[in-house]
Design a protein around this motif. Structure first.
Motif, PDB file in Angstrom:
ATOM      1  N   ARG A   8       0.595  -1.394   0.044  1.00  0.00           N
ATOM      2  CA  ARG A   8      -0.428  -0.071  -0.115  1.00  0.00           C
ATOM      3  C   ARG A   8       1.109   0.904   0.064  1.00  0.00           C
ATOM      4  N   HIS A  15       0.713   7.282  -6.160  1.00  0.00           N
ATOM      5  CA  HIS A  15       0.290   8.077  -5.944  1.00  0.00           C
ATOM      6  C   HIS A  15       0.504   9.732  -6.276  1.00  0.00           C
ATOM      7  N   PHE A  19       0.846  12.623  -9.219  1.00  0.00           N
ATOM      8  CA  PHE A  19       1.232  14.520  -7.923  1.00  0.00           C
ATOM      9  C   PHE A  19       1.823  15.561  -9.278  1.00  0.00           C
ATOM     10  N   LYS A  73     -11.741  14.596  -3.930  1.00  0.00           N
ATOM     11  CA  LYS A  73     -11.199  14.359  -4.917  1.00  0.00           C
ATOM     12  C   LYS A  73     -11.332  13.894  -6.147  1.00  0.00           C
ATOM     13  N   ASN A 112      -6.341  19.622  -4.169  1.00  0.00           N
ATOM     14  CA  ASN A 112      -6.536  18.108  -3.978  1.00  0.00           C
ATOM     15  C   ASN A 112      -5.534  17.777  -2.837  1.00  0.00           C
ATOM     16  N   ALA A 116      -5.785  16.086   0.950  1.00  0.00           N
ATOM     17  CA  ALA A 116      -6.103  15.302   1.106  1.00  0.00           C
ATOM     18  C   ALA A 116      -4.627  14.596   2.598  1.00  0.00           C
TER      19      ALA A 116
HETATM   20  C1  HEM Z   1      -4.837  16.579  -7.953  1.00  0.00           C
HETATM   21  C2  HEM Z   1      -5.614  15.205  -7.500  1.00  0.00           C
HETATM   22  C3  HEM Z   1      -4.675  14.303  -6.004  1.00  0.00           C
HETATM   23  C4  HEM Z   1      -3.533  14.583  -5.073  1.00  0.00           C
HETATM   24  C5  HEM Z   1      -2.840  16.104  -5.130  1.00  0.00           C
HETATM   25  C6  HEM Z   1      -3.580  14.133  -4.396  1.00  0.00           C
HETATM   26  C7  HEM Z   1      -2.823  14.316  -2.681  1.00  0.00           C
HETATM   27  C8  HEM Z   1      -2.691  12.787  -2.165  1.00  0.00           C
HETATM   28  C9  HEM Z   1      -1.591  13.392  -1.314  1.00  0.00           C
HETATM   29  C10 HEM Z   1      -0.362  13.880  -1.172  1.00  0.00           C
HETATM   30  C11 HEM Z   1      -1.770  11.667  -0.346  1.00  0.00           C
HETATM   31  C12 HEM Z   1      -0.984  10.890   0.962  1.00  0.00           C
HETATM   32  C13 HEM Z   1      -1.257  11.902   2.035  1.00  0.00           C
HETATM   33  C14 HEM Z   1      -1.688  10.867   3.439  1.00  0.00           C
HETATM   34  O1  HEM Z   1      -2.130   9.891   2.913  1.00  0.00           O
HETATM   35  O2  HEM Z   1      -2.742  11.834   4.241  1.00  0.00           O
HETATM   36  C15 HEM Z   1      -3.267  11.167  -1.533  1.00  0.00           C
HETATM   37  C16 HEM Z   1      -3.229   9.918  -0.245  1.00  0.00           C
HETATM   38  C17 HEM Z   1      -4.833   9.270  -1.494  1.00  0.00           C
HETATM   39  N1  HEM Z   1      -5.597   9.582  -1.663  1.00  0.00           N
HETATM   40 FE1  HEM Z   1      -4.701  11.090  -3.486  1.00  0.00          FE
HETATM   41  N2  HEM Z   1      -4.401  13.208  -3.607  1.00  0.00           N
HETATM   42  C18 HEM Z   1      -5.702  13.335  -5.695  1.00  0.00           C
HETATM   43  C19 HEM Z   1      -6.236  12.561  -5.915  1.00  0.00           C
HETATM   44  C20 HEM Z   1      -6.719  11.257  -5.887  1.00  0.00           C
HETATM   45  C21 HEM Z   1      -7.531  10.203  -5.836  1.00  0.00           C
HETATM   46  C22 HEM Z   1      -8.627  10.697  -7.464  1.00  0.00           C
HETATM   47  C23 HEM Z   1      -8.052   9.222  -5.286  1.00  0.00           C
HETATM   48  C24 HEM Z   1      -9.048   8.037  -5.621  1.00  0.00           C
HETATM   49  C25 HEM Z   1     -10.154   8.495  -6.192  1.00  0.00           C
HETATM   50  C26 HEM Z   1      -7.681   9.830  -3.834  1.00  0.00           C
HETATM   51  C27 HEM Z   1      -7.048   8.950  -3.099  1.00  0.00           C
HETATM   52  C28 HEM Z   1      -6.401   8.687  -2.109  1.00  0.00           C
HETATM   53  C29 HEM Z   1      -6.580   7.888  -0.974  1.00  0.00           C
HETATM   54  C30 HEM Z   1      -6.890   6.868  -0.444  1.00  0.00           C
HETATM   55  C31 HEM Z   1      -5.424   8.188  -0.062  1.00  0.00           C
HETATM   56  C32 HEM Z   1      -4.741   7.307   1.306  1.00  0.00           C
HETATM   57  C33 HEM Z   1      -3.808   6.978   1.040  1.00  0.00           C
HETATM   58  C34 HEM Z   1      -3.997   5.783   1.892  1.00  0.00           C
HETATM   59  O3  HEM Z   1      -3.514   6.865   3.814  1.00  0.00           O
HETATM   60  O4  HEM Z   1      -3.351   4.795   2.528  1.00  0.00           O
HETATM   61  N3  HEM Z   1      -6.342  10.587  -4.406  1.00  0.00           N
HETATM   62  N4  HEM Z   1      -3.644  12.024  -1.984  1.00  0.00           N
END
Ligand code: HEM
Length: 119
Positions: A8, A15, A19, A73, A112, A116
């Motif tokens: 994971r 992911h 970004f 998001k 986003n 996050a």
């Molecule tokens: C511009 C688009 C996006 C950006 C900049 C972004 C940014 C981030 C960042 C910085 C994290 C890590 C921070 C953390 O874990 O608390 C994260 C985690 C995550 N993102 Fe995104 N995200 C984007 C789009 C998406 C989309 C479209 C989805 C789902 C459909 C998504 C689902 C998740 C999930 C589920 C995590 C948590 C991972 C975990 O804790 O196991 N993200 N994202």
């Protein structure tokens, strides 16, 4: 750390790479004062989107996932993808979109990233 948790974490890194590609490509265009979207931004959307959807499933994680946050998001990323597509399409036709669309794309990417991390 269990094997699933490690996997994971790797998907989280992918992911973040998505970004980085998306925002990096945007920053390059901002610095060059072109203010139009590029194909590289599309790749960023694709990478972060696929990895994000994979992370939206509850595997390798203990607590509950915040589906309101994840849903927002996803919607924001779809809007970003639409704006990038419109920008590159119109530029190809020789009728580029106004620069505020470009700034909106950057703002939505950062929005986003902010929800996050902060939410
Ligand atoms: C511009 C688009 C996006 C950006 C900049 C972004 C940014 C981030 C960042 C910085 C994290 C890590 C921070 C953390 O874990 O608390 C994260 C985690 C995550 N993102 Fe995104 N995200 C984007 C789009 C998406 C989309 C479209 C989805 C789902 C459909 C998504 C689902 C998740 C999930 C589920 C995590 C948590 C991972 C975990 O804790 O196991 N993200 N994202």
């Amino acid at each position: 750390m269990a094997a699933l948790e490690v996997l994971r974490s790797i998907v989280v890194v992918i992911h973040l790479v998505g970004f980085a590609v998306m925002f990096g490509a945007w920053a390059v265009e901002a610095a060059a004062r072109r203010f139009q979207a590029t194909r590289l931004m599309d790749f960023g959307v694709l990478i972060s989107g696929v990895a994000g959807l994979a992370l939206a499933a509850p595997w390798g994680v203990d607590g509950e996932l915040n589906y309101v946050k994840i849903g927002i998001k996803l919607v924001v990323l779809i809007v970003i993808g639409g704006l990038i597509g419109a920008s590159t399409g119109r530029a190809k036709k020789g009728r580029p979109l106004p620069s505020w669309v470009f700034w909106l794309i950057g703002a939505l990417i950062l929005f986003n990233a902010a929800i996050a991390v902060i939410w």
